[in-house]
Design an enzyme around this catalytic site. Structure first.
Site, PDB file in Angstrom:
ATOM      1  N   CYS A   1       1.265 -10.606  19.906  1.00  0.00           N
ATOM      2  CA  CYS A   1       0.525 -10.559  18.626  1.00  0.00           C
ATOM      3  C   CYS A   1       0.804 -11.027  17.306  1.00  0.00           C
ATOM      4  O   CYS A   1       2.355 -10.663  16.764  1.00  0.00           O
ATOM      5  CB  CYS A   1       0.933  -9.013  18.387  1.00  0.00           C
TER       6      CYS A   1
ATOM      7  N   HIS B   1       1.061  -1.082  -0.178  1.00  0.00           N
ATOM      8  CA  HIS B   1       0.039  -0.213  -0.138  1.00  0.00           C
ATOM      9  C   HIS B   1       0.674   1.504   0.287  1.00  0.00           C
ATOM     10  O   HIS B   1       1.819   1.252   0.010  1.00  0.00           O
ATOM     11  CB  HIS B   1      -0.823   0.119   1.306  1.00  0.00           C
TER      12      HIS B   1
ATOM     13  N   HIS C   1       3.764   2.151   2.250  1.00  0.00           N
ATOM     14  CA  HIS C   1       5.312   0.910   1.812  1.00  0.00           C
ATOM     15  C   HIS C   1       6.205   2.150   0.605  1.00  0.00           C
ATOM     16  O   HIS C   1       7.039   2.045   0.696  1.00  0.00           O
ATOM     17  CB  HIS C   1       4.958   0.103   1.116  1.00  0.00           C
TER      18      HIS C   1
ATOM     19  N   CYS D   1      -3.328  -5.275  21.291  1.00  0.00           N
ATOM     20  CA  CYS D   1      -2.311  -4.342  20.138  1.00  0.00           C
ATOM     21  C   CYS D   1      -1.993  -3.092  19.353  1.00  0.00           C
ATOM     22  O   CYS D   1      -3.284  -3.212  19.250  1.00  0.00           O
ATOM     23  CB  CYS D   1      -2.099  -5.685  18.864  1.00  0.00           C
TER      24      CYS D   1
ATOM     25  N   LYS E   1      -3.955   5.545  11.160  1.00  0.00           N
ATOM     26  CA  LYS E   1      -3.126   5.378  10.571  1.00  0.00           C
ATOM     27  C   LYS E   1      -3.572   3.948   9.391  1.00  0.00           C
ATOM     28  O   LYS E   1      -4.615   3.231   9.047  1.00  0.00           O
ATOM     29  CB  LYS E   1      -2.046   3.951  11.504  1.00  0.00           C
TER      30      LYS E   1
ATOM     31  N   CYS F   1       2.541  -8.538  14.191  1.00  0.00           N
ATOM     32  CA  CYS F   1       2.808  -7.711  13.930  1.00  0.00           C
ATOM     33  C   CYS F   1       4.279  -9.014  15.095  1.00  0.00           C
ATOM     34  O   CYS F   1       5.782  -7.991  14.756  1.00  0.00           O
ATOM     35  CB  CYS F   1       3.038  -6.527  14.650  1.00  0.00           C
TER      36      CYS F   1
END
Length: 505
Positions: free
Chosen positions: A125, A17, A20, A142, A294, A128
């Site tokens: 988690c 996306h 990146h 998380c 985010k 990640c």
């Protein structure tokens, strides 16, 4: 001078996306700029392909993990191609050469007595691949992915991170620019001061990863595996040439703030444990936000970069992402915001300036660009610009560099309006004044094209070509008065053609 810049390697559990693309474009701009200045430059990006999350998603899709990462890694390779990124190597952590060097790296730490066997119990988690304490969770979830972590307990191997607290504090105290911006360094230092716990560097219940060299029943923790790529890639990126000795001391890492702890605390400690010098510098940037949130696949608020490039072109996306949010800070972006800057700044400010300049040379001088003595005030502004841009980019102020360049673009547009070359063309007695104005505009645009080329690598050569100038993008050429006489100049085609505004949601 040498300059080695890296992006984080991107996790291939989903498609790329615009977040990146953001870090990749920033690293590419810095690499292109350093090459312009004649420095030996190496630019690394790539993909992170191990871990339980990869194995889980691959299984859900009915694929072998290797087939899954082969497919998804290619999507990131395609993103770099479409972004016109000039990376020198693309590393994949499933590369056998990388895997062997991960084992060598970890064995070094083990042989130094800095790894021991123990039992870990904690909240994990899988998205990640990170452990969290209760205090780090947000409403029991998380902080990055908003999911409830699972309780994990297993026997594995630990790195004595706690033993490196004083060494890390000394590193930060002795090198105030080790981590930038300064407030991110303060954040990392505060984390260290609170006390460091030893970290698990292996997993006993996973199979998709690099085997631990002294205990092949376990695999290396994916984050440790991933961090080592910055060092391992240099050993085999260039056939027959191990670049580590020459380039490693000059490594500059770009990363987003969510992985600050891994890069700014754990990574230098691991390097110390392995007897390898720490990075030269790390720059931590903020998030690209949509509606102050985010971007995340799980939230469903991502912007796909390839679709934007299909509509606006690659250079427009590169420009917008560096312009919309001050690099280093969080900033909101939107398709509507990109369209507005595309029209106003790229289309009107820059594109129209090139079109008007070439059209006036074609009309008033039969396509012959005269060489003249430029306007002193304008020449002085242009001569200061390369130093300002170099200083900005050395400090990772990519947005500020564009601000400075755009001030020069607007100065040239004001010069057109104030000098009114269409009026000068009516008076034969003012022929030299007209030559001077046309030269001012062409000379300014040439300097701007050279300085813009790391940001807009497709557009900058088109500007030079339209002005009949050599395709020379060396930084030393970005000086006032260096424009050559040219013939055959015609009105330039639009650099940024009009596109339809995005449909309202």
């Amino acid at each position: 001078m040498t300059f080695y810049v890296t992006t984080p390697i991107y996790y291939v559990n989903a498609t790329p996306h615009v977040g990146h693309a953001y870090t990749t474009i920033a690293a590419d701009i810095l690499a292109r700029h350093r090459r312009q200045r004649g420095e030996e430059t190496f630019f690394l990006t790539g993909t992170d392909e191990h871990g339980s999350n990869i194995a889980r998603v691959a299984e859900e899709e009915g694929l072998d993990p290797k087939a899954f990462v082969d497919r998804n890694s290619e999507r990131f390779v395609e993103m770099t191609r479409r972004l016109n990124v000039s990376n020198d190597f693309f590393i994949r952590t499933t590369d056998e050469r990388h895997e062997a060097l991960v084992q060598e790296f970890l064995q070094r730490i083990h042989d130094a007595g800095e790894i021991y066997e123990g039992t870990y119990a904690g909240l994990y988690c899988s998205r990640c691949e990170s452990f969290y304490t209760e205090t780090e969770l947000v409403d029991g979830r998380c902080p990055q992915h908003g999911i409830v972590p699972e309780f994990v307990e297993e026997k594995n191997y630990f790195f004595r991170l706690s033993a490196y607290q004083d060494k890390l504090l000394a590193l930060y105290d002795g090198n105030p620019e080790f981590v930038l911006p300064k407030f991110r360094a303060n954040e990392a230092r505060s984390f260290i001061e609170q006390g460091l716990d030893d970290i698990s560097v292996s997993r006993a219940t996973q199979r998709w990863g690099v085997p631990v060299p002294w205990d092949t029943g376990q695999v290396v923790y994916v984050w440790v595996d991933a961090l080592i790529n910055y060092w391992s890639a240099l050993a085999f990126a260039r056939e027959g040439d191990d670049l580590r000795e020459r380039l490693w001391p000059e490594v500059h890492h770009l990363l987003a703030k969510d992985i600050l702890k891994f890069h700014c605390v754990i990574w230098p400690a691991l390097l110390m444990g392995a007897g390898i010098s720490v990075p030269k510098q790390l720059f931590v940037h903020g998030y690209l936000l949509m509606d102050d949130r985010k971007m995340s696949k799980s939230v469903g608020n991502v912007i796909e970069p390839l679709g934007l490039m299909d509509v606006y072109g690659t250079d427009a996306l590169r420009y917008y992402l560096m312009r919309a949010a001050s690099f280093g800070q969080d900033g909101n972006i939107s398709v509507e915001g990109m369209h507005e800057r595309y029209e106003r700044e790229l289309g009107n400010d820059l594109g129209n300036l090139v079109s008007r300049t070439t059209a006036m040379v074609a009309r008033y001088r039969d396509g012959k660009l005269p060489v003249a003595v430029g306007t002193p005030e304008l020449a002085a502004q242009l001569d200061m610009l390369p130093r300002k841009i170099a200083s900005r980019l050395d400090a990772y102020d990519l947005t500020g560099a564009l601000d400075d360049i755009w001030e020069a673009v607007r100065s040239l547009n004001r010069h057109v309006e104030q000098s009114a070359p269409w009026e000068l063309a009516k008076d034969e007695a003012r022929s030299k004044d007209l030559d001077r104005v046309l030269f001012d505009l062409a000379d300014g645009l040439r300097v701007i094209a050279v300085l813009l080329s790391p940001f807009l690598p497709e557009t900058a050569p088109r500007i030079l070509e339209a002005l009949g100038q050599p395709a020379n993008l060396a930084y030393e050429g970005a000086r006032a008065g260096g424009t050559d006489a040219a013939d055959g100049i015609e009105p330039a085609q639009p650099l940024f053609p009009r596109v339809d505004a995005p449909a309202a949601a």
